[in-house]
Motif scaffolding. Structure first.
Motif, PDB file in Angstrom:
ATOM      1  N   ALA A  14       9.452  12.023  11.212  1.00  0.00           N
ATOM      2  CA  ALA A  14       9.585  11.278   9.932  1.00  0.00           C
ATOM      3  C   ALA A  14      10.290  12.211   8.852  1.00  0.00           C
ATOM      4  O   ALA A  14      10.073  12.995   8.699  1.00  0.00           O
ATOM      5  CB  ALA A  14       8.242  10.747   9.359  1.00  0.00           C
ATOM      6  N   SER A  65      14.006   7.580   7.175  1.00  0.00           N
ATOM      7  CA  SER A  65      13.476   7.112   8.311  1.00  0.00           C
ATOM      8  C   SER A  65      12.103   6.183   8.237  1.00  0.00           C
ATOM      9  O   SER A  65      11.961   5.156   8.938  1.00  0.00           O
ATOM     10  CB  SER A  65      13.269   8.034   9.332  1.00  0.00           C
ATOM     11  OG  SER A  65      12.456   9.119   9.328  1.00  0.00           O
ATOM     12  N   MET A  66      11.230   6.841   7.635  1.00  0.00           N
ATOM     13  CA  MET A  66      10.074   6.203   6.776  1.00  0.00           C
ATOM     14  C   MET A  66      10.067   4.878   6.343  1.00  0.00           C
ATOM     15  O   MET A  66       9.606   3.655   6.699  1.00  0.00           O
ATOM     16  CB  MET A  66       9.140   7.200   6.065  1.00  0.00           C
ATOM     17  CG  MET A  66       7.865   6.681   6.011  1.00  0.00           C
ATOM     18  SD  MET A  66       6.574   6.708   7.169  1.00  0.00           S
ATOM     19  CE  MET A  66       6.141   8.389   7.082  1.00  0.00           C
ATOM     20  N   LEU A  82       0.061   6.687   8.763  1.00  0.00           N
ATOM     21  CA  LEU A  82       1.137   7.564   8.499  1.00  0.00           C
ATOM     22  C   LEU A  82       0.539   9.033   8.144  1.00  0.00           C
ATOM     23  O   LEU A  82      -0.523   9.014   7.555  1.00  0.00           O
ATOM     24  CB  LEU A  82       1.874   7.012   7.279  1.00  0.00           C
ATOM     25  CG  LEU A  82       2.283   5.611   6.996  1.00  0.00           C
ATOM     26  CD1 LEU A  82       2.869   5.432   5.716  1.00  0.00           C
ATOM     27  CD2 LEU A  82       3.354   5.154   8.400  1.00  0.00           C
ATOM     28  N   MET A 122       4.867  14.054   5.733  1.00  0.00           N
ATOM     29  CA  MET A 122       6.416  14.179   5.818  1.00  0.00           C
ATOM     30  C   MET A 122       6.715  15.726   5.471  1.00  0.00           C
ATOM     31  O   MET A 122       6.407  15.961   4.377  1.00  0.00           O
ATOM     32  CB  MET A 122       7.370  13.234   5.024  1.00  0.00           C
ATOM     33  CG  MET A 122       7.135  11.854   5.270  1.00  0.00           C
ATOM     34  SD  MET A 122       8.210  10.758   4.707  1.00  0.00           S
ATOM     35  CE  MET A 122       7.690  10.700   2.989  1.00  0.00           C
ATOM     36  N   HIS A 159       6.689  11.110  -1.094  1.00  0.00           N
ATOM     37  CA  HIS A 159       5.598  10.616  -0.399  1.00  0.00           C
ATOM     38  C   HIS A 159       5.373   9.523  -1.373  1.00  0.00           C
ATOM     39  O   HIS A 159       4.885   8.092  -0.863  1.00  0.00           O
ATOM     40  CB  HIS A 159       4.494  11.433  -0.398  1.00  0.00           C
ATOM     41  CG  HIS A 159       4.950  12.552   1.043  1.00  0.00           C
ATOM     42  ND1 HIS A 159       5.275  13.302   0.812  1.00  0.00           N
ATOM     43  CD2 HIS A 159       4.186  12.448   2.056  1.00  0.00           C
ATOM     44  CE1 HIS A 159       5.435  14.138   1.819  1.00  0.00           C
ATOM     45  NE2 HIS A 159       4.653  13.234   2.822  1.00  0.00           N
ATOM     46  N   VAL A 171       7.109   6.214  -0.580  1.00  0.00           N
ATOM     47  CA  VAL A 171       6.613   5.632   0.720  1.00  0.00           C
ATOM     48  C   VAL A 171       5.421   4.572   0.200  1.00  0.00           C
ATOM     49  O   VAL A 171       5.461   3.601   0.687  1.00  0.00           O
ATOM     50  CB  VAL A 171       5.934   6.479   1.743  1.00  0.00           C
ATOM     51  CG1 VAL A 171       5.405   5.798   2.943  1.00  0.00           C
ATOM     52  CG2 VAL A 171       7.244   7.390   2.241  1.00  0.00           C
ATOM     53  N   SER A 228       0.151  13.561   2.230  1.00  0.00           N
ATOM     54  CA  SER A 228       0.108  11.929   2.117  1.00  0.00           C
ATOM     55  C   SER A 228      -0.891  11.511   1.075  1.00  0.00           C
ATOM     56  O   SER A 228      -0.778  10.152   0.867  1.00  0.00           O
ATOM     57  CB  SER A 228      -0.686  11.405   3.650  1.00  0.00           C
ATOM     58  OG  SER A 228      -1.785  11.707   3.798  1.00  0.00           O
ATOM     59  N   LYS A 262       3.550   6.560  12.229  1.00  0.00           N
ATOM     60  CA  LYS A 262       4.850   7.467  11.913  1.00  0.00           C
ATOM     61  C   LYS A 262       4.201   8.575  11.000  1.00  0.00           C
ATOM     62  O   LYS A 262       3.456   8.489  10.224  1.00  0.00           O
ATOM     63  CB  LYS A 262       5.946   6.660  11.178  1.00  0.00           C
ATOM     64  CG  LYS A 262       7.390   7.182  11.378  1.00  0.00           C
ATOM     65  CD  LYS A 262       8.163   6.558  10.673  1.00  0.00           C
ATOM     66  CE  LYS A 262       9.657   7.279  10.603  1.00  0.00           C
ATOM     67  NZ  LYS A 262      10.086   7.733  11.817  1.00  0.00           N
ATOM     68  N   ALA A 263       4.825   9.720  11.636  1.00  0.00           N
ATOM     69  CA  ALA A 263       4.479  10.932  10.710  1.00  0.00           C
ATOM     70  C   ALA A 263       5.651  11.942  11.245  1.00  0.00           C
ATOM     71  O   ALA A 263       6.281  11.842  12.105  1.00  0.00           O
ATOM     72  CB  ALA A 263       3.095  11.261  10.933  1.00  0.00           C
ATOM     73  N   SER A 264       5.650  13.078  10.580  1.00  0.00           N
ATOM     74  CA  SER A 264       6.457  14.304  11.189  1.00  0.00           C
ATOM     75  C   SER A 264       5.683  14.721  12.440  1.00  0.00           C
ATOM     76  O   SER A 264       4.647  14.862  12.571  1.00  0.00           O
ATOM     77  CB  SER A 264       6.470  15.306   9.856  1.00  0.00           C
ATOM     78  OG  SER A 264       7.417  15.158   8.917  1.00  0.00           O
TER      79      SER A 264
END
Length: 455
Positions: free
Chosen positions: A331, A335-336, A355, A358, A369, A372, A391, A433-435
């Motif tokens: 992520a 892309s997020m 999530l 990132m 963040h 997002v 996050s 989704k996440a890094s």
């Protein structure tokens, strides 16, 4: 990994190393003492967490023909001493590449490089003998393995290149020696090490600078940073895009829940069973590459319809009445945002986002963040699961903008998984989704396993 015809003479010439011990039959190369096969050469790579030198004895015990080291690791025999083991692995792959004259396509970009590589390989394998990067083997450790797959019969090699610092793409290009380079986009990734989008673009431009006058650069005409760096290459430039003038233009877009139809330069009938506008761009890049390599549009259309998504990369999965968008591999802010927009198009009882942090975004990380968080509120998500210290800023982003749903924050991934599994119900839409270092692939797998148990 098995490498046919690799010899000690080749290894010693490529690395400039000195063998201490007798020569044994070589069957391949490895950097993992746990999975090494009999006869493979073990390269002791120093990583951020582990130092391969600590596992040299294990590698020999598990069947390694020898180990390649840069410092003493307690061995009296069975090793090749070099100055730098990572560089030595690259030298072996570079020398291996120099034996062959096939076409080589290098693909880089902040987002979409893996999918573009996968689509291009799928299109071309119907007509050519191709090899491609495996999994995420796209850095200074992994790319040499992709190059070492090349054989006499190989007609086209499709190599993925990733970086998080200046100079890495240059080194990767020197190993792979591509004659065609693709840059999918320049986005907000690895800013912790690169500092700005301009620096990200400059790092990607190292691929363009490597290409020679007789080579070809395939560039995204809709990305302003990619267009700014085009002057850095001597290669011929071929462009693709949707919004701007380009050599390959997609039009008549119809983006659905399971895939998209589009035309290319006015020719209709292209369908890709991958989700979102981003995958039209990825398909268009692959179509441009395939066309330049001699594949006709009829064959491209036929094979494009059978492309399958890479695991953990924007997979839409329907199980037990739950629609899961599994984009858990990695992520960044761009892309997020795209993943949130795609999942939000799906109609369901509740929208659930799971999530994680990132990573590698530097000083602007809290800002990205919070962005997002605002996107989650704008797109009507009802429940949000968050994991990791960064996050917390996602939570601030939507709480400061009137978010009325439920939010759960976790520092323990297993606890989050248990709560997510209990929460997801029939009719829900779930985005994960996440890094990559958050390992949200475990989260996706656990939820899928649970949902399958309900059917």
């Amino acid at each position: 990994m098995r490498v046919n015809r690799l010899t000690f003479d080749f290894l010693l010439k490529a690395t400039g190393g000195k063998l201490n011990g007798r020569r044994r039959r070589i069957t391949g190369v490895s950097v993992d003492s746990r999975t090494i096969k009999k006869g493979e050469v073990f390269f002791a790579i120093r990583g951020e967490v582990f130092d391969g030198h600590a596992f040299c004895k294990d590698a020999l015990k598990n069947g390694a023909s020898c180990v390649v080291v840069e410092k003493d690791c307690g061995l009296k025999t069975g090793y090749i001493k070099v100055q730098n083991t990572l560089a030595a692995l690259g030298h072996v792959a570079r020398r291996w590449r120099q034996q062959f004259t096939m076409r080589c396509v290098a693909i880089t970009g902040t987002s979409g490089k893996t999918t573009t590589r996968r689509i291009a390989a799928h299109l071309l394998k119907g007509q050519f003998a191709c090899c491609e990067s495996m999994k995420n083997y796209n850095n200074l450790v992994g790319l040499p393995f992709a190059v070492l797959q090349i054989e006499e019969k190989t007609e086209i090699a499709i190599i993925e290149m990733a970086m998080n610092r200046r100079g890495e793409i240059k080194k990767l290009a020197q190993i792979a020696d591509p004659d065609m380079g693709v840059i999918t986009n320049v986005g907000r990734g690895h800013l912790e090490f690169l500092g700005s989008l301009g620096n990200v673009a400059a790092a990607k431009a190292e691929l363009l600078q490597y290409l020679k006058q007789r080579d070809v650069a395939v560039l995204n005409a809709d990305d302003p940073y990619v267009m700014k760096i085009q002057r850095k290459t001597k290669a011929a430039i071929i462009t693709y895009g949707i919004d701007n003038k380009a050599d390959f233009v997609a039009g008549s877009l119809r983006i659905g829940k399971r895939g998209s139809t589009f035309s290319v330069n006015g020719e209709s009938g292209f369908y890709v069973p991958l989700i979102g506008k981003i995958n039209i761009y990825n398909s268009l890049a692959a179509i441009a590459v395939s066309s330049l390599l001699g594949l006709g549009s009829k064959e491209m259309k036929r094979r494009l319809r059978t492309v399958r998504a890479e695991k953990f990369r924007m997979n839409r999965i329907s199980i037990a009445g739950v629609i899961l968008y599994d984009d858990s591999y990695n992520a960044n802010p761009d892309s997020m945002g795209a993943a949130i927009r795609i999942a939000a198009r799906e109609e369901g009882k509740r929208r659930i986002a799971c999530l994680g942090d990132m990573l590698e975004l530097g000083k602007q990380s809290p800002v990205f963040h919070r962005e997002v968080g605002r996107s989650l509120r704008q797109h009507g998500f009802d429940i949000v699961f968050l994991y990791g210290p960064l996050s917390r800023s996602i939570q601030k982003g939507f709480e400061n903008n009137g978010f009325s749903g439920k939010v759960f924050h976790f520092s323990d991934r297993e606890k989050m998984i248990r709560k997510l599994v209990r929460t997801a119900k029939k009719g829900d839409i779930v985005l994960i989704k996440a890094s990559h270092n958050n390992r949200f692939d475990f989260v996706a797998d656990a939820l899928i396993k649970s949902l399958k148990g309900r059917t």
